[in-house]
Design a protein around this motif. Structure first.
Motif, mmCIF file in Angstrom:
data_model
loop_
_atom_site.group_PDB
_atom_site.id
_atom_site.type_symbol
_atom_site.label_atom_id
_atom_site.label_comp_id
_atom_site.label_asym_id
_atom_site.label_seq_id
_atom_site.Cartn_x
_atom_site.Cartn_y
_atom_site.Cartn_z
ATOM 1 N N ILE A 32 0.881 -1.170 0.000
ATOM 2 C CA ILE A 32 0.000 0.000 0.000
ATOM 3 C C ILE A 32 0.917 1.217 0.000
ATOM 4 O O ILE A 32 1.796 1.356 0.848
ATOM 5 C CB ILE A 32 -0.931 0.009 1.223
ATOM 6 N N ILE A 33 0.711 2.107 -0.951
ATOM 7 C CA ILE A 33 1.579 3.277 -1.090
ATOM 8 C C ILE A 33 1.135 4.357 -0.102
ATOM 9 O O ILE A 33 -0.028 4.747 -0.072
ATOM 10 C CB ILE A 33 1.547 3.818 -2.537
ATOM 11 N N MET A 34 2.104 4.805 0.700
ATOM 12 C CA MET A 34 1.831 5.779 1.753
ATOM 13 C C MET A 34 2.426 7.138 1.395
ATOM 14 O O MET A 34 3.492 7.215 0.774
ATOM 15 C CB MET A 34 2.428 5.295 3.078
ATOM 16 N N ASP A 35 1.749 8.189 1.802
ATOM 17 C CA ASP A 35 2.242 9.549 1.625
ATOM 18 C C ASP A 35 3.367 9.783 2.629
ATOM 19 O O ASP A 35 3.193 9.538 3.826
ATOM 20 C CB ASP A 35 1.097 10.540 1.853
ATOM 21 N N LYS A 36 4.506 10.231 2.152
ATOM 22 C CA LYS A 36 5.661 10.419 3.038
ATOM 23 C C LYS A 36 5.424 11.517 4.068
ATOM 24 O O LYS A 36 5.879 11.420 5.198
ATOM 25 C CB LYS A 36 6.908 10.747 2.208
ATOM 26 N N ALA A 37 4.716 12.553 3.685
ATOM 27 C CA ALA A 37 4.503 13.687 4.591
ATOM 28 C C ALA A 37 3.486 13.386 5.684
ATOM 29 O O ALA A 37 3.689 13.755 6.839
ATOM 30 C CB ALA A 37 4.061 14.916 3.794
ATOM 31 N N THR A 38 2.395 12.725 5.328
ATOM 32 C CA THR A 38 1.308 12.508 6.294
ATOM 33 C C THR A 38 1.301 11.108 6.900
ATOM 34 O O THR A 38 0.667 10.891 7.927
ATOM 35 C CB THR A 38 -0.062 12.738 5.639
ATOM 36 N N GLY A 39 1.949 10.144 6.226
ATOM 37 C CA GLY A 39 1.922 8.761 6.693
ATOM 38 C C GLY A 39 0.607 8.075 6.395
ATOM 39 O O GLY A 39 0.372 6.954 6.823
ATOM 40 N N ARG A 40 -0.262 8.732 5.645
ATOM 41 C CA ARG A 40 -1.569 8.184 5.296
ATOM 42 C C ARG A 40 -1.507 7.530 3.919
ATOM 43 O O ARG A 40 -0.714 7.926 3.065
ATOM 44 C CB ARG A 40 -2.592 9.329 5.290
ATOM 45 N N SER A 41 -2.360 6.553 3.697
ATOM 46 C CA SER A 41 -2.435 5.882 2.402
ATOM 47 C C SER A 41 -2.727 6.901 1.304
ATOM 48 O O SER A 41 -3.481 7.856 1.499
ATOM 49 C CB SER A 41 -3.553 4.835 2.442
ATOM 50 N N ARG A 42 -2.138 6.671 0.132
ATOM 51 C CA ARG A 42 -2.426 7.523 -1.024
ATOM 52 C C ARG A 42 -3.599 6.980 -1.835
ATOM 53 O O ARG A 42 -3.961 7.542 -2.858
ATOM 54 C CB ARG A 42 -1.183 7.641 -1.904
ATOM 55 N N GLY A 43 -4.183 5.856 -1.399
ATOM 56 C CA GLY A 43 -5.379 5.332 -2.055
ATOM 57 C C GLY A 43 -5.116 4.318 -3.151
ATOM 58 O O GLY A 43 -6.021 3.992 -3.913
#
Length: 96
Positions: A32-43
């Motif tokens: 699952i690809i995560m946003d580096k800045a927020t640590g949240r999934s990029r969908g």
């Protein structure tokens, strides 16, 4: 075969995808690809599964609702070589 799975709800986990794809065959990996800045999934995610199982999964799971969102699944495209910074010259431009 590596599958590109998009339109994922941000709370979808590896375990959720494992449960979804395992009926089609052995799942080799899930990323699952995560946003580096927020640590949240990029969908979106990549799921590695044997070829025949992947083709069946695409056919059977396309548009299936997972946590309120219809999945979009396709074979992953090879990673683009970005050693040139991703620059793609415009070959249609007129030269003077």
């Amino acid at each position: 075969m590596t599958l590109y799975v998009s339109n994922l709800a941000f709370q979808v986990t590896d375990r959720d995808l494992q449960s979804l794809f395992t009926p089609f065959g052995a799942v080799n990996s899930i990323n699952i690809i995560m946003d580096k800045a927020t640590g949240r999934s990029r969908g979106f995610a990549f799921v590695e599964i044997p070829d025949a199982a992947g083709e069946n999964a695409i056919r059977e799971l396309q548009g299936v609702d997972l946590q309120g969102r219809p999945l979009s699944i396709a074979p992953a495209k090879p990673k683009r070589d970005e050693s040139d910074g991703g620059f793609q010259p415009n070959r249609n431009r007129n030269r003077f």
